[in-house]
Design a protein around this motif. Sequence first.
Motif, PDB file in Angstrom:
ATOM      1  N   SER A  25       0.830  -1.203   0.000  1.00 28.28           N
ATOM      2  CA  SER A  25       0.000   0.000   0.000  1.00 28.28           C
ATOM      3  C   SER A  25       0.866   1.256   0.000  1.00 28.28           C
ATOM      4  N   GLU A  26       2.171   1.086   0.181  1.00 26.59           N
ATOM      5  CA  GLU A  26       3.096   2.217   0.218  1.00 26.59           C
ATOM      6  C   GLU A  26       3.875   2.310  -1.089  1.00 26.59           C
ATOM      7  N   ASN A  27       3.827   3.476  -1.715  1.00 28.27           N
ATOM      8  CA  ASN A  27       4.532   3.707  -2.975  1.00 28.27           C
ATOM      9  C   ASN A  27       5.918   4.272  -2.664  1.00 28.27           C
ATOM     10  N   VAL A  28       6.869   3.367  -2.402  1.00 32.45           N
ATOM     11  CA  VAL A  28       8.236   3.752  -2.050  1.00 32.45           C
ATOM     12  C   VAL A  28       9.150   3.278  -3.179  1.00 32.45           C
ATOM     13  N   PRO A  29       9.600   4.207  -4.051  1.00 35.92           N
ATOM     14  CA  PRO A  29      10.398   3.807  -5.219  1.00 35.92           C
ATOM     15  C   PRO A  29      11.622   2.951  -4.894  1.00 35.92           C
ATOM     16  N   SER A  30      12.337   3.261  -3.819  1.00 42.40           N
ATOM     17  CA  SER A  30      13.528   2.468  -3.485  1.00 42.40           C
ATOM     18  C   SER A  30      13.139   1.024  -3.131  1.00 42.40           C
ATOM     19  N   ARG A  31      12.013   0.856  -2.456  1.00 45.15           N
ATOM     20  CA  ARG A  31      11.515  -0.476  -2.099  1.00 45.15           C
ATOM     21  C   ARG A  31      11.111  -1.233  -3.368  1.00 45.15           C
ATOM     22  N   ILE A  32      10.414  -0.557  -4.249  1.00 47.37           N
ATOM     23  CA  ILE A  32       9.969  -1.177  -5.505  1.00 47.37           C
ATOM     24  C   ILE A  32      11.188  -1.634  -6.304  1.00 47.37           C
ATOM     25  N   ASN A  33      12.176  -0.747  -6.462  1.00 48.15           N
ATOM     26  CA  ASN A  33      13.381  -1.088  -7.223  1.00 48.15           C
ATOM     27  C   ASN A  33      14.143  -2.241  -6.595  1.00 48.15           C
ATOM     28  N   ARG A  34      14.238  -2.237  -5.284  1.00 47.08           N
ATOM     29  CA  ARG A  34      14.971  -3.307  -4.589  1.00 47.08           C
ATOM     30  C   ARG A  34      14.317  -4.664  -4.845  1.00 47.08           C
ATOM     31  N   CYS A  35      12.994  -4.703  -4.797  1.00 47.58           N
ATOM     32  CA  CYS A  35      12.272  -5.956  -5.039  1.00 47.58           C
ATOM     33  C   CYS A  35      12.446  -6.419  -6.484  1.00 47.58           C
ATOM     34  N   LEU A  36      12.338  -5.493  -7.426  1.00 47.05           N
ATOM     35  CA  LEU A  36      12.490  -5.850  -8.837  1.00 47.05           C
ATOM     36  C   LEU A  36      13.914  -6.316  -9.132  1.00 47.05           C
ATOM     37  N   GLU A  37      14.903  -5.662  -8.513  1.00 46.77           N
ATOM     38  CA  GLU A  37      16.298  -6.063  -8.707  1.00 46.77           C
ATOM     39  C   GLU A  37      16.575  -7.439  -8.110  1.00 46.77           C
ATOM     40  N   GLU A  38      15.867  -7.786  -7.062  1.00 44.88           N
ATOM     41  CA  GLU A  38      16.065  -9.082  -6.404  1.00 44.88           C
ATOM     42  C   GLU A  38      15.338 -10.217  -7.129  1.00 44.88           C
ATOM     43  N   GLY A  39      14.505  -9.863  -8.126  1.00 44.50           N
ATOM     44  CA  GLY A  39      13.878 -10.926  -8.928  1.00 44.50           C
ATOM     45  C   GLY A  39      12.367 -10.918  -8.973  1.00 44.50           C
ATOM     46  N   ALA A  40      11.708  -9.950  -8.329  1.00 38.32           N
ATOM     47  CA  ALA A  40      10.246  -9.876  -8.414  1.00 38.32           C
ATOM     48  C   ALA A  40       9.838  -9.569  -9.851  1.00 38.32           C
ATOM     49  N   GLU A  41       8.783 -10.204 -10.305  1.00 35.55           N
ATOM     50  CA  GLU A  41       8.304  -9.994 -11.671  1.00 35.55           C
ATOM     51  C   GLU A  41       7.525  -8.682 -11.794  1.00 35.55           C
ATOM     52  N   GLU A  42       6.777  -8.358 -10.742  1.00 37.27           N
ATOM     53  CA  GLU A  42       5.931  -7.157 -10.738  1.00 37.27           C
ATOM     54  C   GLU A  42       5.886  -6.614  -9.318  1.00 37.27           C
ATOM     55  N   PHE A  43       5.483  -5.359  -9.207  1.00 31.99           N
ATOM     56  CA  PHE A  43       5.223  -4.731  -7.908  1.00 31.99           C
ATOM     57  C   PHE A  43       3.897  -4.001  -8.055  1.00 31.99           C
ATOM     58  N   PHE A  44       2.866  -4.469  -7.347  1.00 28.77           N
ATOM     59  CA  PHE A  44       1.533  -3.869  -7.432  1.00 28.77           C
ATOM     60  C   PHE A  44       1.273  -2.990  -6.223  1.00 28.77           C
ATOM     61  N   LEU A  45       0.665  -1.845  -6.455  1.00 31.80           N
ATOM     62  CA  LEU A  45       0.198  -1.005  -5.353  1.00 31.80           C
ATOM     63  C   LEU A  45      -1.202  -1.441  -4.960  1.00 31.80           C
ATOM     64  N   LYS A  46      -1.442  -1.490  -3.646  1.00 30.41           N
ATOM     65  CA  LYS A  46      -2.764  -1.851  -3.128  1.00 30.41           C
ATOM     66  C   LYS A  46      -3.673  -0.626  -3.164  1.00 30.41           C
ATOM     67  N   PRO A  47      -4.951  -0.801  -3.292  1.00 30.25           N
ATOM     68  CA  PRO A  47      -5.614  -2.098  -3.441  1.00 30.25           C
ATOM     69  C   PRO A  47      -5.392  -2.679  -4.833  1.00 30.25           C
ATOM     70  N   VAL A  48      -5.129  -3.990  -4.865  1.00 33.47           N
ATOM     71  CA  VAL A  48      -4.915  -4.681  -6.128  1.00 33.47           C
ATOM     72  C   VAL A  48      -6.233  -4.687  -6.904  1.00 33.47           C
ATOM     73  N   GLN A  49      -6.129  -4.423  -8.201  1.00 29.00           N
ATOM     74  CA  GLN A  49      -7.293  -4.358  -9.088  1.00 29.00           C
ATOM     75  C   GLN A  49      -7.299  -5.570 -10.030  1.00 29.00           C
ATOM     76  N   GLN A  50      -8.440  -5.791 -10.669  1.00 30.23           N
ATOM     77  CA  GLN A  50      -8.530  -6.871 -11.655  1.00 30.23           C
ATOM     78  C   GLN A  50      -7.526  -6.661 -12.785  1.00 30.23           C
ATOM     79  N   SER A  51      -7.289  -5.405 -13.171  1.00 33.79           N
ATOM     80  CA  SER A  51      -6.312  -5.121 -14.235  1.00 33.79           C
ATOM     81  C   SER A  51      -4.904  -5.565 -13.817  1.00 33.79           C
TER      82      SER A  51
END
Length: 173
Positions: free
Chosen positions: A111-137
């Motif tokens: 639910s937190e839009n923290v760019p450094s957190r998003i980048n760290r997860c993607l660099e570690e191998g996450a395929e996607e990073f979704f902001l909550k609330p998650v939508q059907q799209s």
Amino acid sequence: MGLAAESQFHVLAVDDSLIDRMLIERLLKTSSFHVTAVDSGSKALKFLGLVEEEQRNEEPSFVAQKTHNQDVDVNLIITDYCMPEMTGYDLLRKIKESKSLKDIPVVIMSSENVPSRINRCLEEGAEEFFLKPVQQSDVNKLRPHLLKSKVKEVGEEDQLINLSRKDINEILA
């Protein structure tokens, strides 16, 4: 791709919030995915067949154990980032460090839009990073990752089928 083909995909959803867990589970089931939902990273690891092994004077490590859960075929893991005890980032790292699980796509949500957190997860191998609330799209964005993992599985099965009797005997010897 029809409903029958999509229903074979199994998604492990991890979130400590009951409401968020129910929401993601409903969205995934609406898209005809088989869903297993758990409320912590440690329960996810246990479900996947990884358990913590305490070693004296060393950092704890995770090792695969022969359990009935190891036979479960999980095609994708979607996990919350902020959870007590083990964050989604920690869960991601444990999965990517595991020889048997490293190829399972992992999606992080927060639910937190923290760019450094998003980048760290993607660099570690996450395929996607979704902001909550998650939508059907957002859920619709999962299909290519699921298909990619399924194609890899089929390719590995084809390689095994193509082994000759001699190759199999050499492996068994």
